[in-house]
Design an enzyme around this catalytic site. Structure first.
Site, PDB file in Angstrom:
ATOM      1  N   CYS A   8       0.869  -1.147   0.066  1.00 14.53           N
ATOM      2  CA  CYS A   8       0.053  -0.004  -0.001  1.00 14.53           C
ATOM      3  C   CYS A   8       0.978   1.228  -0.138  1.00 14.53           C
ATOM      4  CB  CYS A   8      -0.981   0.128   1.142  1.00 14.53           C
ATOM      5  SG  CYS A   8      -0.072   0.260   2.783  1.00 14.53           S
ATOM      6  N   ARG A  14      -3.351  -0.889   5.626  1.00 14.68           N
ATOM      7  CA  ARG A  14      -3.883  -2.108   4.626  1.00 14.68           C
ATOM      8  C   ARG A  14      -2.876  -3.007   4.315  1.00 14.68           C
ATOM      9  NH1 ARG A  14      -6.046   1.639  -0.061  1.00 14.68           N
ATOM     10  NH2 ARG A  14      -3.900   2.480   0.185  1.00 14.68           N
ATOM     11  N   ASP A 122      -9.556   2.768   2.102  1.00 10.33           N
ATOM     12  CA  ASP A 122      -8.413   3.262   2.966  1.00 10.33           C
ATOM     13  C   ASP A 122      -8.932   3.946   4.309  1.00 10.33           C
ATOM     14  OD1 ASP A 122      -6.014   4.390   3.852  1.00 10.33           O
ATOM     15  OD2 ASP A 122      -5.623   5.221   1.833  1.00 10.33           O
TER      16      ASP A 122
END
Length: 148
Positions: A8, A14, A122
């Site tokens: 990420c 994440r 996100d």
């Protein structure tokens, strides 16, 4: 041995969540010896600890995790891993830039494995770690199913 790296932007929310979810799924299936699973970021502040929100969400779902700090995706990771899996389309573009393209077709968007061409939510902007967890679980379950 299948080698996977989740990627990420900063490697604190994440991608480590996906890393630990995938490790948990692999362990439950008794396949730990068949996989190497890591995570990295395209633009991390190297050495930053795992986000508290990610740790909390993993605890809520009884997903084991270890203390870790963010690390940078390196061009050499392209040769080291079989699958380089981005959490969003921007990550995929950055991964291709870092790795000098994708000549072997190793770079993927996580949700593609679940038949969806969308980003993993996100939590950096929303503080909604539950939705991120759900996305990671769906994507990782589909990826493991594909690899079995």
């Amino acid at each position: 041995m299948t080698k996977i790296i989740f990627v990420c932007f900063g490697n604190i929310c994440r991608s480590p969540m996906a890393e630990f979810v995938m490790k948990h799924l692999v362990a439950r299936a008794g396949l730990e010896r068949d996989f190497v699973i890591e995570s990295a970021g395209c633009h991390p502040s190297v050495g930053t600890p795992l986000s508290g929100g990610t740790a909390g969400e993993l605890r809520r779902h009884n997903v084991p995790f270890t203390r870790r700090t963010s690390k940078l995706l390196l061009a050499s990771d392209y040769k080291r891993f079989d699958y380089l899996i981005g959490m969003d389309k921007s990550n995929v573009r950055d991964m291709k830039d870092i790795c000098g393209g994708d000549p072997d077709g190793k770079i993927h968007l996580l949700m593609e494995f679940a038949g969806e061409r969308r980003d993993v939510a996100d939590p950096w902007y929303t503080d909604d770690y539950a939705t991120t967890y759900d996305d990671c679980l769906i994507g990782c379950e589909a990826l493991l199913e594909r690899l079995r």
